[in-house]
Design a protein around this motif. Structure first.
Motif, PDB file in Angstrom:
ATOM      1  N   PRO A   1       0.817  -1.226   0.000  1.00 16.15           N
ATOM      2  CA  PRO A   1       0.000   0.000   0.000  1.00 16.15           C
ATOM      3  C   PRO A   1       0.850   1.276   0.000  1.00 16.15           C
ATOM      4  N   GLN A   2       1.993   1.271   0.735  1.00 24.61           N
ATOM      5  CA  GLN A   2       2.792   2.516   0.795  1.00 24.61           C
ATOM      6  C   GLN A   2       3.453   2.862  -0.538  1.00 24.61           C
ATOM      7  N   ASP A   3       3.596   1.842  -1.441  1.00 19.34           N
ATOM      8  CA  ASP A   3       4.154   2.132  -2.772  1.00 19.34           C
ATOM      9  C   ASP A   3       3.265   3.122  -3.527  1.00 19.34           C
ATOM     10  N   LEU A   4       1.960   3.088  -3.212  1.00 14.29           N
ATOM     11  CA  LEU A   4       1.007   3.903  -3.978  1.00 14.29           C
ATOM     12  C   LEU A   4       0.872   5.317  -3.430  1.00 14.29           C
ATOM     13  N   LEU A   5       1.385   5.551  -2.201  1.00 15.35           N
ATOM     14  CA  LEU A   5       1.125   6.838  -1.541  1.00 15.35           C
ATOM     15  C   LEU A   5       1.710   8.071  -2.236  1.00 15.35           C
ATOM     16  N   PRO A   6       2.861   7.961  -2.932  1.00 19.76           N
ATOM     17  CA  PRO A   6       3.323   9.156  -3.648  1.00 19.76           C
ATOM     18  C   PRO A   6       2.418   9.516  -4.830  1.00 19.76           C
ATOM     19  N   ILE A   7       1.674   8.535  -5.327  1.00 17.45           N
ATOM     20  CA  ILE A   7       0.843   8.765  -6.513  1.00 17.45           C
ATOM     21  C   ILE A   7      -0.606   9.089  -6.136  1.00 17.45           C
ATOM     22  N   PHE A   8      -1.209   8.232  -5.269  1.00 18.53           N
ATOM     23  CA  PHE A   8      -2.627   8.390  -4.928  1.00 18.53           C
ATOM     24  C   PHE A   8      -2.782   8.917  -3.511  1.00 18.53           C
ATOM     25  N   CYS A   9      -3.897   9.564  -3.211  1.00 15.86           N
ATOM     26  CA  CYS A   9      -4.084   9.996  -1.830  1.00 15.86           C
ATOM     27  C   CYS A   9      -4.389   8.773  -0.962  1.00 15.86           C
ATOM     28  N   THR A  10      -4.151   8.936   0.337  1.00 16.04           N
ATOM     29  CA  THR A  10      -4.061   7.808   1.258  1.00 16.04           C
ATOM     30  C   THR A  10      -5.335   6.951   1.280  1.00 16.04           C
TER      31      THR A  10
ATOM     32  N   THR B   1       5.438  17.623  -7.518  1.00  9.68           N
ATOM     33  CA  THR B   1       4.858  18.881  -7.026  1.00  9.68           C
ATOM     34  C   THR B   1       4.320  18.673  -5.620  1.00  9.68           C
ATOM     35  N   GLU B   2       4.804  19.488  -4.689  1.00  5.55           N
ATOM     36  CA  GLU B   2       4.385  19.415  -3.291  1.00  5.55           C
ATOM     37  C   GLU B   2       2.857  19.547  -3.184  1.00  5.55           C
ATOM     38  N   GLY B   3       2.220  18.606  -2.442  1.00  6.20           N
ATOM     39  CA  GLY B   3       0.780  18.723  -2.188  1.00  6.20           C
ATOM     40  C   GLY B   3      -0.107  18.283  -3.341  1.00  6.20           C
ATOM     41  N   TYR B   4       0.479  17.583  -4.317  1.00  3.34           N
ATOM     42  CA  TYR B   4      -0.304  17.108  -5.458  1.00  3.34           C
ATOM     43  C   TYR B   4      -0.342  15.577  -5.504  1.00  3.34           C
ATOM     44  N   ARG B   5      -1.422  15.036  -6.019  1.00  6.90           N
ATOM     45  CA  ARG B   5      -1.519  13.619  -6.333  1.00  6.90           C
ATOM     46  C   ARG B   5      -2.152  13.481  -7.718  1.00  6.90           C
ATOM     47  N   TYR B   6      -2.135  12.208  -8.206  1.00  4.89           N
ATOM     48  CA  TYR B   6      -2.636  11.899  -9.547  1.00  4.89           C
ATOM     49  C   TYR B   6      -3.965  11.142  -9.430  1.00  4.89           C
TER      50      TYR B   6
ATOM     51  N   ALA C   1       1.278  13.561 -16.451  1.00  3.50           N
ATOM     52  CA  ALA C   1       0.433  13.849 -15.275  1.00  3.50           C
ATOM     53  C   ALA C   1       1.018  13.204 -14.015  1.00  3.50           C
ATOM     54  N   VAL C   2       1.517  11.957 -14.148  1.00  5.19           N
ATOM     55  CA  VAL C   2       2.091  11.277 -12.985  1.00  5.19           C
ATOM     56  C   VAL C   2       3.368  11.991 -12.546  1.00  5.19           C
TER      57      VAL C   2
END
Ligand SMILES: *Cc1c(COP(=O)(O)O)cnc(C)c1O
Length: 461
Positions: free
Chosen positions: A45-54, A224-229, A217-218
């Protein structure tokens, strides 16, 4: 014709479902896990955290919670354009002379013109809850970008949309709607990302591709700080949010004492079909009923009917996790086709697994010109101009209704009218002017796509 059932079956706000249904919780076997392309190990699950919101990363991996409460602010948003009606296609039935009873769930009644708003609202809400500043996404035909622009405008988040450059030029009105709702639209490839600059250096005159727009987009989100895809189809979380379609339909069909013998949806990434199907699949998985499910796709991009069930990248840029799904290969380049929303090389892992296991009974591929013929006929009798994507489901419903005429059976057919075609007039004009071509890839064309499937040591050699 006697009309015991009203033309349109409405629900009141109070009758609206307040939970999404997670079909994974009832599947005997789950789809194979996502694989991290960096480590070639199952995704954590933590692999996805830089891309998707928690919260969305959590929903992506949640195979056990059957029902998930729809957050209050998302329900409030839904109430602006939902519940959506179930419509009895009396006029179409009469024109076809069929004893079948045809119903459609109409998801086009909002400015974005499609079901995509159901997940756009949910994904944007969770990003807002996490105090994110903004979101990035890509759009090809433009429906998803429009839905996201509407949702981020409402919830108060920034949005950057990478729109495939040739689409942004061909569809200026789509672009205008996205910008009117306050989103920043960047034709892709662009100079705003590393990957965009690289592609432009190599191909300065390219019109872009969806794969390239996803990669941009990814990259923008993770740098970018504070952004997700956010992504508008294919993923488990998207099918979860789209279950509102099936949950409403189930109640509406009960209200008129009907149950579908046949359930039909068009399938691009599988989200509207997955959403409508979920609630009836629950009955099938519990052994209560046995409806016949049909997913309809274009013959030009025959993911389920001619694809392979294999691990593949979800994007052509090879950034996203690997998913086990029906695929033509991430390197497959679909022909230009007017049902842009169905031109995707892969398919939802949930839908793929259900199809592989024989629970989703049938995949059917249809040709573009016959799809538009059905669309025009449907528009004549039901007076809704359908999206080209949705018209794939209309055609299959008509084919089934005609079979009923031959056998004399009065089956109940339910299909999803996923959207309207108001922004697709270029396609309707091409059809009317006889300029539309049918295209079917040869086996050699498909082999080129299959050759791009990744090798995974010990799993897929
Ligand atoms: C995007 C789109 C589709 C295809 O996407 P799915 O995820 O397969 O539902 C179908 N119909 C319409 C109107 C769309 O905008």
């Amino acid at each position: 014709m006697s009309r015991k059932v009203p033309k349109r079956v409405f629900l009141t706000e109070d009758q609206m479902p307040t939970q999404w249904y997670n079909v994974r919780a009832d599947m005997k076997e789950m789809h194979d896990p996502y694989i991290n392309p960096g480590t070639m190990k199952p995704v954590e699950p933590q692999d996805l955290l830089p891309i998707f919101c928690t919260e969305l990363a959590k929903q992506e991996g949640d195979n056990t919670t059957r029902y998930i409460d729809i957050p209050g602010p998302v329900l409030d948003f839904y109430k602006i354009y939902r519940p959506s009606p179930i419509v009895r296609a009396y006029e179409l039935e009469q024109a076809l002379g069929t004893p079948a009873r045809i119903y459609y769930k109409f998801e086009g009644n909002n400015t974005s013109g499609s079901h995509k708003l159901n997940t756009a609202a949910a994904q944007t809400y969770y990003a807002k809850e996490q105090n994110l500043k903004g979101l990035t996404t890509e759009t090809g035909a433009g429906q998803w970008g429009t839905a996201m622009a509407m949702a981020t405008s409402y919830f108060g988040l920034d949005l950057i949309v990478y729109m495939v450059k040739c689409s942004s030029e061909q569809k200026p009105y789509r672009r205008a709607v996205i910008e009117t709702f306050g989103a920043q639209l960047i034709p892709s490839p662009s100079t705003t990302t590393e990957v965009g600059r690289k592609i432009l250096a190599e191909h300065p005159n390219t019109g872009g591709s969806l794969g390239c727009a996803i990669s941009e987009a990814v990259e923008k989100a993770v740098t970018t700080e504070g952004y997700r895809y956010v992504l508008g189809s294919v993923l488990n979380q998207v099918l979860l949010h789209q279950s509102i379609i099936g949950e409403e339909s189930k109640i509406q069909m009960e209200m008129i004492d009907e149950y579908p013998d046949i359930v039909i949806g068009c399938a691009g990434g599988g989200s509207n079909m997955g959403g409508l199907m979920a609630s009836f699949m629950r009955d099938k998985l519990e052994g209560k009923t046995n409806p016949h499910f049909i997913a309809v796709e274009p013959a030009s991009c025959p993911t389920m009917t001619r694809g392979k069930y294999a691990y593949d990248f979800c994007d052509t840029g090879h950034i996203t996790p690997l998913a086990k799904m029906y695929t033509l290969g991430a390197g497959y380049i679909p022909s230009p086709d007017h049902a842009g929303g169905l031109r995707y090389h892969g398919m939802s892992p949930i839908l793929s697994k259900l199809y592989h296991d024989g629970l989703l009974d049938e995949a059917r591929s249809v040709k573009q010109t016959e799809v538009f013929k059905a669309a025009v006929e449907f528009a004549k009798y039901e007076t809704i101009l359908p999206a080209p994507e949705s018209a794939h489901a209309i055609l299959a419903a008509m084919q089934e209704a005609i079979k009923c005429k031959e056998t004399g059976e009065s089956k109940v057919i339910l299909f999803n009218l996923s959207g309207t075609g108001n922004f697709d007039m270029g396609a309707y004009m091409a059809y009317r002017e006889g300029k539309m071509k049918d295209y079917e890839p040869t086996d050699a064309d498909l082999a080129e796509g299959f050759a791009t499937l990744p090798k995974i040591p010990g799993i897929q050699e």
